[in-house]
Enzyme design. Structure first.
Site, PDB file in Angstrom:
ATOM      1  N   THR A 121      -1.541  29.748 -25.806  1.00  0.00           N
ATOM      2  CA  THR A 121      -2.243  29.111 -26.926  1.00  0.00           C
ATOM      3  C   THR A 121      -1.601  29.581 -28.229  1.00  0.00           C
ATOM      4  O   THR A 121      -2.182  30.369 -28.962  1.00  0.00           O
ATOM      5  CB  THR A 121      -3.742  29.499 -26.920  1.00  0.00           C
ATOM      6  OG1 THR A 121      -3.827  30.936 -26.809  1.00  0.00           O
ATOM      7  CG2 THR A 121      -4.491  28.864 -25.787  1.00  0.00           C
ATOM      8  N   THR A 139      -0.048  29.799 -32.084  1.00  0.00           N
ATOM      9  CA  THR A 139      -0.608  29.372 -33.372  1.00  0.00           C
ATOM     10  C   THR A 139       0.016  28.037 -33.771  1.00  0.00           C
ATOM     11  O   THR A 139       1.223  27.832 -33.599  1.00  0.00           O
ATOM     12  CB  THR A 139      -0.321  30.450 -34.447  1.00  0.00           C
ATOM     13  OG1 THR A 139      -0.879  31.677 -33.985  1.00  0.00           O
ATOM     14  CG2 THR A 139      -0.927  30.088 -35.783  1.00  0.00           C
ATOM     15  N   THR A 161      -6.794  34.026 -24.034  1.00  0.00           N
ATOM     16  CA  THR A 161      -7.594  34.198 -25.246  1.00  0.00           C
ATOM     17  C   THR A 161      -7.650  32.869 -25.968  1.00  0.00           C
ATOM     18  O   THR A 161      -6.611  32.286 -26.280  1.00  0.00           O
ATOM     19  CB  THR A 161      -6.950  35.229 -26.183  1.00  0.00           C
ATOM     20  OG1 THR A 161      -6.767  36.406 -25.447  1.00  0.00           O
ATOM     21  CG2 THR A 161      -7.828  35.507 -27.375  1.00  0.00           C
ATOM     22  N   ALA A 165      -9.250  42.036 -33.048  1.00  0.00           N
ATOM     23  CA  ALA A 165      -9.225  42.187 -34.512  1.00  0.00           C
ATOM     24  C   ALA A 165      -9.533  43.641 -34.904  1.00  0.00           C
ATOM     25  O   ALA A 165      -8.900  44.202 -35.798  1.00  0.00           O
ATOM     26  CB  ALA A 165     -10.230  41.231 -35.151  1.00  0.00           C
ATOM     27  N   PHE A 166     -10.504  44.259 -34.214  1.00  0.00           N
ATOM     28  CA  PHE A 166     -10.848  45.655 -34.526  1.00  0.00           C
ATOM     29  C   PHE A 166      -9.673  46.589 -34.216  1.00  0.00           C
ATOM     30  O   PHE A 166      -9.377  47.500 -34.975  1.00  0.00           O
ATOM     31  CB  PHE A 166     -12.087  46.099 -33.718  1.00  0.00           C
ATOM     32  CG  PHE A 166     -13.369  45.888 -34.465  1.00  0.00           C
ATOM     33  CD1 PHE A 166     -13.748  44.630 -34.906  1.00  0.00           C
ATOM     34  CD2 PHE A 166     -14.223  46.964 -34.723  1.00  0.00           C
ATOM     35  CE1 PHE A 166     -14.932  44.423 -35.601  1.00  0.00           C
ATOM     36  CE2 PHE A 166     -15.407  46.769 -35.418  1.00  0.00           C
ATOM     37  CZ  PHE A 166     -15.774  45.503 -35.857  1.00  0.00           C
ATOM     38  N   LEU A 167      -9.018  46.351 -33.074  1.00  0.00           N
ATOM     39  CA  LEU A 167      -7.885  47.211 -32.700  1.00  0.00           C
ATOM     40  C   LEU A 167      -6.754  47.053 -33.718  1.00  0.00           C
ATOM     41  O   LEU A 167      -6.174  48.042 -34.186  1.00  0.00           O
ATOM     42  CB  LEU A 167      -7.386  46.858 -31.290  1.00  0.00           C
ATOM     43  CG  LEU A 167      -8.343  47.213 -30.152  1.00  0.00           C
ATOM     44  CD1 LEU A 167      -7.870  46.597 -28.835  1.00  0.00           C
ATOM     45  CD2 LEU A 167      -8.475  48.727 -30.007  1.00  0.00           C
ATOM     46  N   CYS A 223      -1.161  38.709 -29.017  1.00  0.00           N
ATOM     47  CA  CYS A 223      -2.596  38.498 -29.284  1.00  0.00           C
ATOM     48  C   CYS A 223      -3.080  38.841 -30.689  1.00  0.00           C
ATOM     49  O   CYS A 223      -3.820  38.060 -31.288  1.00  0.00           O
ATOM     50  CB  CYS A 223      -3.416  39.312 -28.296  1.00  0.00           C
ATOM     51  SG  CYS A 223      -3.474  38.562 -26.682  1.00  0.00           S
ATOM     52  N   ARG A 264       7.190  39.107 -28.133  1.00  0.00           N
ATOM     53  CA  ARG A 264       6.429  38.227 -29.020  1.00  0.00           C
ATOM     54  C   ARG A 264       5.832  39.016 -30.186  1.00  0.00           C
ATOM     55  O   ARG A 264       5.170  40.015 -29.987  1.00  0.00           O
ATOM     56  CB  ARG A 264       5.337  37.490 -28.230  1.00  0.00           C
ATOM     57  CG  ARG A 264       5.913  36.404 -27.331  1.00  0.00           C
ATOM     58  CD  ARG A 264       4.855  35.726 -26.489  1.00  0.00           C
ATOM     59  NE  ARG A 264       4.297  36.623 -25.496  1.00  0.00           N
ATOM     60  CZ  ARG A 264       3.341  36.279 -24.640  1.00  0.00           C
ATOM     61  NH1 ARG A 264       2.824  35.073 -24.690  1.00  0.00           N
ATOM     62  NH2 ARG A 264       2.894  37.136 -23.752  1.00  0.00           N
TER      63      ARG A 264
HETATM   64  C1  UDX Z   1      -3.667  43.850 -26.881  1.00  0.00           C
HETATM   65  C2  UDX Z   1      -5.033  44.446 -26.543  1.00  0.00           C
HETATM   66  O1  UDX Z   1      -4.920  45.887 -26.524  1.00  0.00           O
HETATM   67  C3  UDX Z   1      -5.536  43.925 -25.216  1.00  0.00           C
HETATM   68  O2  UDX Z   1      -6.846  44.406 -24.949  1.00  0.00           O
HETATM   69  C4  UDX Z   1      -5.553  42.396 -25.281  1.00  0.00           C
HETATM   70  O3  UDX Z   1      -5.995  41.848 -24.067  1.00  0.00           O
HETATM   71  C5  UDX Z   1      -4.183  41.856 -25.621  1.00  0.00           C
HETATM   72  O4  UDX Z   1      -3.744  42.423 -26.853  1.00  0.00           O
HETATM   73  P1  UDX Z   1      -1.182  44.298 -26.126  1.00  0.00           P
HETATM   74  O5  UDX Z   1      -0.823  43.247 -27.117  1.00  0.00           O
HETATM   75  O6  UDX Z   1      -0.592  44.240 -24.773  1.00  0.00           O
HETATM   76  O7  UDX Z   1      -2.749  44.319 -25.910  1.00  0.00           O
HETATM   77  O8  UDX Z   1      -0.748  45.712 -26.726  1.00  0.00           O
HETATM   78  P2  UDX Z   1      -1.467  46.937 -27.464  1.00  0.00           P
HETATM   79  O9  UDX Z   1      -1.305  48.151 -26.661  1.00  0.00           O
HETATM   80  O10 UDX Z   1      -2.828  46.615 -27.912  1.00  0.00           O
HETATM   81  O11 UDX Z   1      -0.515  47.114 -28.741  1.00  0.00           O
HETATM   82  C6  UDX Z   1      -0.397  46.107 -29.721  1.00  0.00           C
HETATM   83  C7  UDX Z   1       0.538  46.556 -30.810  1.00  0.00           C
HETATM   84  O12 UDX Z   1      -0.017  47.629 -31.568  1.00  0.00           O
HETATM   85  C8  UDX Z   1       1.902  47.080 -30.306  1.00  0.00           C
HETATM   86  O13 UDX Z   1       2.919  46.595 -31.143  1.00  0.00           O
HETATM   87  C9  UDX Z   1       1.767  48.588 -30.403  1.00  0.00           C
HETATM   88  O14 UDX Z   1       3.008  49.235 -30.554  1.00  0.00           O
HETATM   89  C10 UDX Z   1       0.904  48.713 -31.641  1.00  0.00           C
HETATM   90  N1  UDX Z   1       0.147  49.980 -31.689  1.00  0.00           N
HETATM   91  C11 UDX Z   1      -0.804  50.251 -30.755  1.00  0.00           C
HETATM   92  C12 UDX Z   1       0.390  50.871 -32.737  1.00  0.00           C
HETATM   93  O15 UDX Z   1       1.235  50.631 -33.605  1.00  0.00           O
HETATM   94  N2  UDX Z   1      -0.350  52.018 -32.784  1.00  0.00           N
HETATM   95  C13 UDX Z   1      -1.307  52.338 -31.871  1.00  0.00           C
HETATM   96  O16 UDX Z   1      -1.940  53.400 -31.994  1.00  0.00           O
HETATM   97  C14 UDX Z   1      -1.538  51.413 -30.807  1.00  0.00           C
HETATM   98  P1  ADP Z   2       0.157  34.488 -21.810  1.00  0.00           P
HETATM   99  O1  ADP Z   2       0.638  35.734 -22.498  1.00  0.00           O
HETATM  100  O2  ADP Z   2      -1.095  33.924 -22.433  1.00  0.00           O
HETATM  101  O3  ADP Z   2       0.063  34.619 -20.326  1.00  0.00           O
HETATM  102  P2  ADP Z   2       2.650  33.017 -21.403  1.00  0.00           P
HETATM  103  O4  ADP Z   2       3.415  32.162 -22.354  1.00  0.00           O
HETATM  104  O5  ADP Z   2       3.261  34.282 -20.891  1.00  0.00           O
HETATM  105  O6  ADP Z   2       1.261  33.336 -22.139  1.00  0.00           O
HETATM  106  O7  ADP Z   2       2.222  32.165 -20.121  1.00  0.00           O
HETATM  107  C1  ADP Z   2       1.597  30.915 -20.166  1.00  0.00           C
HETATM  108  C2  ADP Z   2       2.177  30.059 -19.041  1.00  0.00           C
HETATM  109  O8  ADP Z   2       1.427  28.833 -18.945  1.00  0.00           O
HETATM  110  C3  ADP Z   2       3.629  29.628 -19.237  1.00  0.00           C
HETATM  111  O9  ADP Z   2       4.408  30.110 -18.151  1.00  0.00           O
HETATM  112  C4  ADP Z   2       3.588  28.080 -19.280  1.00  0.00           C
HETATM  113  O10 ADP Z   2       4.701  27.490 -18.654  1.00  0.00           O
HETATM  114  C5  ADP Z   2       2.302  27.803 -18.513  1.00  0.00           C
HETATM  115  N1  ADP Z   2       1.697  26.482 -18.788  1.00  0.00           N
HETATM  116  C6  ADP Z   2       1.420  25.921 -19.988  1.00  0.00           C
HETATM  117  N2  ADP Z   2       0.820  24.705 -19.815  1.00  0.00           N
HETATM  118  C7  ADP Z   2       0.700  24.501 -18.482  1.00  0.00           C
HETATM  119  C8  ADP Z   2       0.154  23.457 -17.663  1.00  0.00           C
HETATM  120  N3  ADP Z   2      -0.410  22.361 -18.197  1.00  0.00           N
HETATM  121  N4  ADP Z   2       0.216  23.582 -16.330  1.00  0.00           N
HETATM  122  C9  ADP Z   2       0.781  24.691 -15.773  1.00  0.00           C
HETATM  123  N5  ADP Z   2       1.294  25.715 -16.480  1.00  0.00           N
HETATM  124  C10 ADP Z   2       1.265  25.639 -17.814  1.00  0.00           C
END
Ligand code: UDX
Ligand code: ADP
Length: 482
Positions: free
Chosen positions: A99, A101, A139, A235-237, A286, A356
């Site tokens: 999903t 932006t 999400t 958002a809080f994290l 995220c 990402r």
């Molecule tokens: C996040 C949420 O933690 C998770 O619950 C949600 O489902 C998806 O998004 P993620 O994006 O995998 O997970 O990574 P996370 O560990 O949260 O780190 C996010 C970013 O914050 C990273 O770039 C990390 O390096 C940074 N970070 C994290 C800091 O800079 N400092 C910290 O203390 C913690």
């Molecule tokens: P996330 O981090 O949310 O898992 P990704 O981009 O890693 O996001 O994965 C999303 C996956 O969903 C991609 O591999 C994409 O090819 C797949 N996808 C998107 N639309 C469809 C659809 N209509 N049917 C099947 N797979 C899909």
């Protein structure tokens, strides 16, 4: 009901085999050997990669994931491109598609683009049989369940009386896994959140989780609370990271030390010690997206002050990344044109191959705009991914070396998988991801080869200052005032 009289779920289909869908279903399959899991994706390449015999080539790198794939794949876990067939046969369908932006149109830059979710819901509506529980796993913006329900509902109404009329329940079951520790997070979640209207459907999904999650950790809410809770948690994290990063700038200005400040505030039980590590700015798929969603939502509901409050978290993150690049330029005498700079780490954090929204993208772009020659290393991220992120194309130069360039910036970059061979004539080393390997660098060896005066920029606070300074190198560490 296809699930049978005892509501037993025997077959689950997950649409989307990405960073969320893949690991989530793998851990489900490991914990529920009595259920068959079919993970489908429109990307044949991704499905082929999940089916690769060589487990080092799985499309998602997560510690421990390859072992689970080896144990479950072909037994109760299947990766397939047959989307329609697997939707039709499923008792329960997880939606785990991306999903991103929105880039254009209403809400551009803030709202999520639901094009993939919508396409997915239409496919489910068209091919599902009998009663199917549809679970939002990705999400999603608040009230997406309503969109899914509407699409599914329309189809329900349009199916003729004589045909096999499908019925649906829609649940929100947001994922809280953190990349790099996804297997552990999925196996031992702090909580499992299930939002929905149908108590029966909620109970059926809860029963699946109860195979490995204690019941007290499974929270039931209404569907909107579940969706909003996910956005709010992220958002809080993210807000904590922007807060500590803002203080790191103040530390550098005042002579305070960010690690000491973090420790001092983190021992307050009300604040807690997690997510207080200052770094180059948060990345990942995220945080930014979810906050911008909150901003969009707040504006939509006439709450501009709430929108501005959350938007400032993203603005602080952007400012912080540019601050680091500006600082590098300043320390290297105000110009980095033609200077060789070694970038250590491109993933948005350690233990993932995901780039990402990685802070490395913005910081590298800034340095390339200033004309630097970057040599980029990451233990897992490959040069193709970096080329996509830095919007550059490869050329072979007169020394037969592959160099990447773009019309968008002056400088160029190359990729290395061996940092030891790249210290020669390097003006600066910039640590952007906290990979373990970088903690083991022999600074005395590296110093002999670098161009003096040479700088080490540690944006992750992972190196020992005494070793770097003893090696006659200049050191900048995030949040360390001098
Ligand atoms: C996040 C949420 O933690 C998770 O619950 C949600 O489902 C998806 O998004 P993620 O994006 O995998 O997970 O990574 P996370 O560990 O949260 O780190 C996010 C970013 O914050 C990273 O770039 C990390 O390096 C940074 N970070 C994290 C800091 O800079 N400092 C910290 O203390 C913690
Ligand atoms: P996330 O981090 O949310 O898992 P990704 O981009 O890693 O996001 O994965 C999303 C996956 O969903 C991609 O591999 C994409 O090819 C797949 N996808 C998107 N639309 C469809 C659809 N209509 N049917 C099947 N797979 C899909």
């Amino acid at each position: 009901m296809k699930t049978g009289n005892n509501n037993e779920i025997r077959r689950i289909c997950c649409i989307g085999a990405g960073y969320v869908g893949g690991p989530t279903m793998i851990v489900f399959a490991d914990n529920c050997p009595h259920i068959n899991f079919y993970v489908v994706d429109i990307s044949k390449e991704k499905i082929d990669a999940w089916n690769n015999e060589d487990l080092s080539k799985l499309p998602v790198y997560e510690p421990g994931l390859d072992k689970l794939v080896r144990e479950c794949r072909g037994k109760n876990l299947f990766f397939s491109s047959e989307i329609e067939k697997n939707i039709a046969k499923a008792d329960m369908i997880f939606i785990s598609v991306n999903t991103p932006t929105k880039k254009k149109g209403i809400g551009a830059g803030k709202a999520s683009n639901l094009i993939y979710v919508e396409a997915c819901a239409r496919q489910v509506a068209k091919h599902a049989k009998n009663h199917t529980i549809v679970v939002e796993k990705s999400t999603l913006p608040v009230r997406t369940a309503e969109v899914i329900k509407k699409i599914l509902g329309e189809t329900q109404n349009s199916v003729t009386i004589n045909s096999c009329k499908p019925t649906f329940d829609v649940l929100s079951n947001p994922e809280f896994l953190s990349e790099g520790s996804a297997v552990k997070d999925l196996n031992e979640p702090d909580r499992v959140l299930i939002g929905g209207e149908s108590k029966e459907a909620i109970d059926i999904l809860s029963e699946i989780y109860k195979n490995w999650v204690p019941e007290y950790k499974i929270l039931h809410t209404n569907i909107w609370s579940s969706e909003l809770a996910k956005l709010t948690a992220n958002a809080f994290l993210a807000q904590r990271i922007s807060s500590i990063n803002s203080i790191s700038a103040l530390c550098e200005a005042t002579g305070a030390n960010i690690a000491e400040v973090s420790r001092a505030i983190g021992t307050d039980n009300r604040i807690g010690s997690k997510f207080l590590d200052s770094g180059p700015g948060f990345g990942g798929s995220c945080f930014k997206k979810d906050i911008l969603n909150l901003v969009y939502l707040s504006k939509h509901f006439g709450l501009p002050e709430v929108a501005n409050f959350w938007e400032s978290v993203v603005e602080m993150n952007n400012w912080h990344q540019h601050r680091i690049s500006r600082l590098i330029v300043q320390k290297l005498f105000g110009t980095i044109s033609g200077k060789k700079i070694l970038i250590l780490g491109f993933a948005f954090k350690a233990n993932t191959n995901d780039t990402r929204e990685s802070a490395a993208i913005q910081i590298c772009k800034d340095l390339l705009e200033e004309g630097a020659h970057l040599v980029i290393h990451d233990p897992i991220v490959n040069s193709n991914q970096i080329a996509i992120d830095l919007e550059s194309n490869s050329i072979v130069n007169k020394n037969k070396k592959v160099i990447y360039k773009s019309d968008n910036y002056e400088g160029n970059w190359s990729y290395t998988d061996d940092i030891n061979s790249e210290f020669v004539n390097t003006h600066a080393i910039v640590i952007l991801t906290e990979w373990e390997d970088y903690k083991k660098i022999e600074w005395s060896n590296c110093s002999k080869l670098m161009k003096k005066p040479a700088w080490i920029f540690d944006s992750r606070l992972i190196i020992k200052p005494s070793e770097v300074l003893a090696a006659d190198l200049n050191l900048w560490q995030i949040g360390y005032g001098t």
